[in-house]
Design an enzyme around this catalytic site. Structure first.
Site, PDB file in Angstrom:
ATOM      1  CE  LYS A 115      23.877 -23.190  14.033  1.00  0.00           C
ATOM      2  NZ  LYS A 115      23.313 -21.838  14.087  1.00  0.00           N
ATOM      3  CG  LEU A 160      18.450 -14.309   2.668  1.00  0.00           C
ATOM      4  CD1 LEU A 160      17.855 -15.458   3.440  1.00  0.00           C
ATOM      5  CD2 LEU A 160      19.943 -14.524   2.452  1.00  0.00           C
ATOM      6  CD  GLU A 171      13.605 -19.980   6.645  1.00  0.00           C
ATOM      7  OE1 GLU A 171      13.084 -21.105   6.615  1.00  0.00           O
ATOM      8  OE2 GLU A 171      13.736 -19.329   7.685  1.00  0.00           O
ATOM      9  CE  LYS A 188      14.282  -8.270   6.965  1.00  0.00           C
ATOM     10  NZ  LYS A 188      14.405  -9.260   5.916  1.00  0.00           N
ATOM     11  CG  ASN A 201      10.092  -8.982   6.282  1.00  0.00           C
ATOM     12  OD1 ASN A 201      10.312  -9.135   5.080  1.00  0.00           O
ATOM     13  ND2 ASN A 201      10.810  -9.582   7.203  1.00  0.00           N
ATOM     14  N   GLY A 206      -3.865 -18.569   1.326  1.00  0.00           N
ATOM     15  CA  GLY A 206      -3.464 -19.810   1.989  1.00  0.00           C
ATOM     16  C   GLY A 206      -3.889 -19.816   3.444  1.00  0.00           C
ATOM     17  CB  CYS A 232      10.935 -13.211   8.595  1.00  0.00           C
ATOM     18  SG  CYS A 232      12.497 -14.065   8.427  1.00  0.00           S
ATOM     19  CE  LYS A 291      12.651 -12.689  14.055  1.00  0.00           C
ATOM     20  NZ  LYS A 291      13.450 -11.511  13.771  1.00  0.00           N
ATOM     21  NE  ARG A 338      12.996 -20.496  12.883  1.00  0.00           N
ATOM     22  CZ  ARG A 338      14.097 -19.806  12.614  1.00  0.00           C
ATOM     23  NH1 ARG A 338      14.565 -18.961  13.508  1.00  0.00           N
ATOM     24  NH2 ARG A 338      14.728 -19.957  11.466  1.00  0.00           N
TER      25      ARG A 338
HETATM   26  C1  UGA Z   1      10.446 -13.437   4.176  1.00  0.00           C
HETATM   27  C2  UGA Z   1      10.603 -12.402   3.048  1.00  0.00           C
HETATM   28  O1  UGA Z   1       9.949 -12.868   1.876  1.00  0.00           O
HETATM   29  C3  UGA Z   1      12.082 -12.149   2.730  1.00  0.00           C
HETATM   30  O2  UGA Z   1      12.198 -11.118   1.759  1.00  0.00           O
HETATM   31  C4  UGA Z   1      12.789 -11.719   4.024  1.00  0.00           C
HETATM   32  O3  UGA Z   1      14.173 -11.531   3.808  1.00  0.00           O
HETATM   33  C5  UGA Z   1      12.617 -12.800   5.076  1.00  0.00           C
HETATM   34  O4  UGA Z   1      11.205 -12.995   5.316  1.00  0.00           O
HETATM   35  C6  UGA Z   1      13.310 -12.322   6.328  1.00  0.00           C
HETATM   36  O5  UGA Z   1      12.925 -11.288   6.871  1.00  0.00           O
HETATM   37  O6  UGA Z   1      14.350 -12.909   6.678  1.00  0.00           O
HETATM   38  P1  UGA Z   1      10.534 -16.126   4.302  1.00  0.00           P
HETATM   39  O7  UGA Z   1      10.044 -15.964   5.705  1.00  0.00           O
HETATM   40  O8  UGA Z   1      11.665 -17.040   4.012  1.00  0.00           O
HETATM   41  O9  UGA Z   1      10.965 -14.683   3.702  1.00  0.00           O
HETATM   42  O10 UGA Z   1       9.319 -16.683   3.447  1.00  0.00           O
HETATM   43  P2  UGA Z   1       8.251 -16.120   2.385  1.00  0.00           P
HETATM   44  O11 UGA Z   1       8.483 -16.790   1.098  1.00  0.00           O
HETATM   45  O12 UGA Z   1       8.182 -14.654   2.384  1.00  0.00           O
HETATM   46  O13 UGA Z   1       6.915 -16.707   3.014  1.00  0.00           O
HETATM   47  C7  UGA Z   1       6.436 -16.288   4.296  1.00  0.00           C
HETATM   48  C8  UGA Z   1       5.080 -16.885   4.573  1.00  0.00           C
HETATM   49  O14 UGA Z   1       4.087 -16.287   3.741  1.00  0.00           O
HETATM   50  C9  UGA Z   1       4.986 -18.388   4.319  1.00  0.00           C
HETATM   51  O15 UGA Z   1       4.242 -18.971   5.370  1.00  0.00           O
HETATM   52  C10 UGA Z   1       4.252 -18.489   3.004  1.00  0.00           C
HETATM   53  O16 UGA Z   1       3.540 -19.692   2.844  1.00  0.00           O
HETATM   54  C11 UGA Z   1       3.324 -17.290   3.084  1.00  0.00           C
HETATM   55  N1  UGA Z   1       2.895 -16.774   1.770  1.00  0.00           N
HETATM   56  C12 UGA Z   1       3.787 -16.182   0.930  1.00  0.00           C
HETATM   57  C13 UGA Z   1       1.549 -16.861   1.413  1.00  0.00           C
HETATM   58  O17 UGA Z   1       0.707 -17.394   2.168  1.00  0.00           O
HETATM   59  N2  UGA Z   1       1.146 -16.353   0.213  1.00  0.00           N
HETATM   60  C14 UGA Z   1       2.020 -15.763  -0.652  1.00  0.00           C
HETATM   61  O18 UGA Z   1       1.570 -15.297  -1.732  1.00  0.00           O
HETATM   62  C15 UGA Z   1       3.372 -15.683  -0.275  1.00  0.00           C
END
Ligand code: UGA
Length: 441
Positions: A35, A153, A155, A207, A211, A256, A263, A266, A331
């Site tokens: 990496k 943050l 992804e 945190k 979540n 959805g 995140c 887990k 994941r």
């Molecule tokens: C999430 C949190 O949003 C971040 O703030 C946090 O830092 C991160 O986890 C972490 O703990 O590291 P992430 O997993 O990148 O971020 O993605 P999200 O945009 O939150 O989406 C998570 C899931 O929820 C996805 O499968 C997405 O499709 C779903 N989702 C999100 C919905 O089904 N509906 C929504 O309105 C929003």
């Protein structure tokens, strides 16, 4: 400031490159030599919009470097961030803290002077106390203090989230850590993000609570979507109708196929375990996790229903395999449960994803992967939108209809309008919105 970031995964890499962009001198460390070699050659181990450029600019400016040599990088460091993985422990769902504790010990052993160890990995309440014990035991001769600095943050928009955070949370029990962490984030003060200084335990819990709350919001609207389907209401309008209330807010109310990613699944599980251990169960979060698990499989039943009650020997085309758009991360993606359930029901399943094909191949060896959305739907009995990549919003739907063997579309992300789909002659099912009869041609 001289900053070291241990662990070059999502959080470590984005944080390290962004700190360097603030003007700090940053070394990112990882044990994975492959990496690090790739990063030195400018090849990103993850797909994250804008990351390659951020890394390149800051490496060229001499502010960012990569190494496998932790001991060497620590010399002269002011703050060392721990951004190593905290996967679910096999069997019980607790966060596995092996990497965090190991990194803390190695940092302390290599330290040449006083420094602050700040945990960015998502860790259960009390982890900072154990990290403190480890570093004190390893180096009683030095003043090494321990802070918590969770990362929020997402992804796909990680760099923007890092540079324009809704808030910065710093958990520190001593003035030296507070001062050093304030200095790390000083370049952001211009944008005036709220900075919260709390105790270390409070910061660790913020945190998980954040979540878990977001996962709850998504699960709530997903169940409301199911009810909408039963009573003929429209979930998008319900979401807007409640979201305009400032106390509720409109974000994270997109119904959805259930949340996935590295995140929410887990972290909800780990929080539930922590709560149970402290005899203070979080029944809402327990239910959210269970409802979300069931939902992913229920999506396959929705596809089967749309195909007339059986998918045996039918070909189903899945568009979008990653857990959300703008990432290659698979994941806990809903697509995995959907593919398994459809294959179990006798379907031939094909898939296409703009960025996730490599991981999909490794995780779902039986899935036939196609090189474009159009080749995926060609001759298929149904097209299923699983992830809302922008390129699927702009598909030539007339061409899709001509390519499909049956004009069946199941849209698990509500990216099309039911009226348009009915007009084009599709049998169209979406999430929490009434289906319209196909228009006579
Ligand atoms: C999430 C949190 O949003 C971040 O703030 C946090 O830092 C991160 O986890 C972490 O703990 O590291 P992430 O997993 O990148 O971020 O993605 P999200 O945009 O939150 O989406 C998570 C899931 O929820 C996805 O499968 C997405 O499709 C779903 N989702 C999100 C919905 O089904 N509906 C929504 O309105 C929003």
């Amino acid at each position: 400031m001289h900053i070291v970031v241990v662990g070059s995964g999502y959080v470590g890499l984005v944080s390290g490159a962004s700190f360097a962009d603030f003007g700090h001198s940053v070394v990112c460390v990882d044990k994975d030599a492959g990496k690090i070699a790739k990063l030195e050659a400018g090849v990103m181990p993850i797909f994250e919009p804008g990351l390659d450029q951020l890394v390149e600019t800051n490496c060229r400016a001499g502010r960012l470097a990569f190494t496998t040599d932790l001991a060497k990088s620590i010399s002269g460091a002011d703050v060392v961030f721990l951004a190593v993985g905290t996967p679910s422990r096999r069997g019980d769902g607790h966060a596995d803290l092996t990497f965090v504790y190991q990194a803390a010990r190695e940092v302390a052993e290599a330290a040449t002077g006083s420094l602050v160890v700040a945990t960015k990995s998502t860790v259960p309440v009390g982890t900072g106390d154990e990290v403190e014990r480890i570093v004190r035991q390893a180096r009683p001769d030095l003043e090494i203090t321990v802070a918590s600095n969770p990362e929020f943050l997402r992804e796909g928009s990680a760099i923007e989230d890092f540079k324009r955070p809704d808030r910065i949370v710093i958990g520190a029990n001593d003035p030296r850590s507070r001062e050093a962490m304030g200095e790390v984030y000083r370049p952001l003060y211009l944008n005036q993000p709220p900075i919260m200084f709390t105790s270390r335990r409070t910061s660790e819990l913020i945190k998980y609570a954040a979540n878990a709350f977001l996962a709850t919001k998504i699960t709530f609207i997903n169940e409301i979507a199911d009810l909408c389907e039963q009573v003929g209401a429209n979930v998008q309008e319900v979401a807007r109708g409640i979201g305009l209330d400032n106390r509720i807010g409109s974000k994270f109310l997109h119904a959805g196929p259930g949340y996935g990613g590295s995140c929410f699944p887990k972290d909800t599980l780990a929080l539930v375990k922590t709560a149970q251990d402290h005899a203070s169960p979080l029944r809402i979060v327990e239910t959210v996790a269970a409802v979300n698990d069931q939902r992913k499989r229920a999506m396959a039943r929705k596809v089967i229903q749309a195909c007339g009650g059986s998918v045996r020997d039918k070909t189903i085309a899945l568009l979008g395999l990653t857990f959300k758009p703008n990432t290659d991360d698979m994941r806990d993606a809903p697509s995995i449960a959907i593919v398994t359930a459809l294959e179990d029901a006798g379907a031939r399943v094909r898939g296409f994803d703009p960025e996730g094909m490599q991981h999909a191949r490794a995780m779902m060896p039986d899935l036939q992967l196609c090189d474009s959305a159009y080749s995926c739907v060609e001759g298929a009995d149904a097209m299923v939108i699983v992830t809302e990549w922008n390129e699927f919003r702009a598909l030539d739907l007339k061409r899709v209809k001509a390519l499909l063997a049956e004009p069946v579309v199941v849209d698990l992300r509500n990216i099309y309008r039911p009226e348009d789909m009915a007009r084009l002659g599709f049998h169209y099912q979406s999430i929490g919105r009434p289906s319209l009869p196909v228009a006579e041609s």
